[in-house]
Design a protein around this motif. Structure first.
Motif, PDB file in Angstrom:
ATOM      1  N   GLN A   4       0.808  -1.212   0.000  1.00  0.00           N
ATOM      2  CA  GLN A   4       0.000   0.000   0.000  1.00  0.00           C
ATOM      3  C   GLN A   4       0.848   1.272   0.000  1.00  0.00           C
ATOM      4  O   GLN A   4       0.462   2.269  -0.607  1.00  0.00           O
ATOM      5  N   GLN A   5       1.985   1.245   0.706  1.00  0.00           N
ATOM      6  CA  GLN A   5       2.741   2.487   0.871  1.00  0.00           C
ATOM      7  C   GLN A   5       4.219   2.366   0.498  1.00  0.00           C
ATOM      8  O   GLN A   5       5.014   3.236   0.849  1.00  0.00           O
ATOM      9  N   THR A  31       1.237   1.186   8.477  1.00  0.00           N
ATOM     10  CA  THR A  31       1.125   0.450   7.209  1.00  0.00           C
ATOM     11  C   THR A  31       2.470   0.368   6.512  1.00  0.00           C
ATOM     12  O   THR A  31       2.874  -0.690   6.006  1.00  0.00           O
TER      13      THR A  31
END
Length: 270
Positions: A4-5, A31
């Motif tokens: 996601q990151q 995250t």
């Protein structure tokens, strides 16, 4: 794995992990923590990877913790790292905590610091084996100016890289440090103009991947990170034991043969 990151890619036996929140100067989040840990484990286990590069997207490496998340943090959450599952059971427990697992990775980790490196971003940079920075990068510990202490082992790691007096200066003042000063005090290994940082970093990484024995690097890295916990006698005995193993390995035979035959080595990591 759908991260996601971060971004993750492997090319020329080099894994690149890119912190990917450029709109927030790659501010650190829970995250991102999970993504980076998983990617590091993947690169460590991948026989096609010999070097890992950690960098940031956009104009920063990592500007520190995401302030919105930090405002809402539960103080008890900070101790979660004390029970982090071991990265490698064969490596010293000191290198198995929440962020201090980079030294347990048996491959070189290069921090390519392309911009602001602050707070927890600096913590991660310090746990990399080598740090190459753009010459316009600014560093700061940040913590004291936020009412916080030296976190996640930086009080142990920073003095071993820049010395006790410099570490006290950087931690107590939390002042901004230029790349030139960072190079002078040993905080980074090399600095380059921003438009040359990537080229020079990957040239170094490719040299390691192509011409250096992976088995030798793995042992040398472990030796250096265990030395602070050893006496000279213990370090010497450990080196003698590892030398016996190396002399029986195929990488040693290939290293000698490639030198004698005047050709590039074909190391297998064994």
């Amino acid at each position: 794995m759908n991260y996601q990151q971060i971004l993750y890619e492997v090319s020329d036996r080099i894994a690149t992990i890119t912190l990917n929140r450029p709109d927030r100067m790659n501010a650190w989040t829970a995250t991102m923590e999970r993504d980076v840990r998983h990617a590091m484990e993947a690169a460590s286990a991948d026989d096609n990877v010999r070097v890992i590069v950690l960098t940031g997207a956009g104009r920063a490496f990592c500007a520190g913790a995401d302030m919105e998340a930090l405002q809402a943090i539960d103080p008890s959450e900070i101790r979660r790292g004390e029970s982090t599952p071991p990265f490698d059971m064969n490596r010293r427990a000191d290198w198995q905590t929440r962020y201090a697992y980079y030294p347990a990775i048996p491959k070189p980790v290069i921090g390519m610091l392309n911009g602001a490196t602050a707070g927890i971003g600096l913590v991660h940079a310090l746990y990399c084996d080598l740090r190459f920075a753009a010459d316009n990068t600014v560093f700061t510990t940040s913590f004291a100016r936020r009412g916080l202490i030296a976190e996640h082992g930086i009080s142990w790691m920073l003095p071993r890289i820049v010395g006790h007096a410099n570490a006290l200066d950087l931690l107590m003042s939390a002042r901004r440090v230029s790349s030139e000063e960072a190079l002078r005090i040993g905080l980074v290994n090399r600095i380059y103009p921003p438009d040359q940082l990537r080229e020079q970093t990957y040239a170094y990484a490719r040299d390691l991947a192509d011409f250096v024995s992976p088995s030798a690097i793995s042992v040398i890295k472990r030796q250096l990170y265990e030395v602070p916990f050893q006496t000279l006698a213990e370090a010497t005995i450990d080196a003698n034991r590892e030398m016996q193993i190396a002399l029986k390995g195929s990488d040693f035979r290939e290293g000698v043969a490639s030198f004698v035959e005047k050709r590039p080595p074909r190391f297998t990591g064994r």
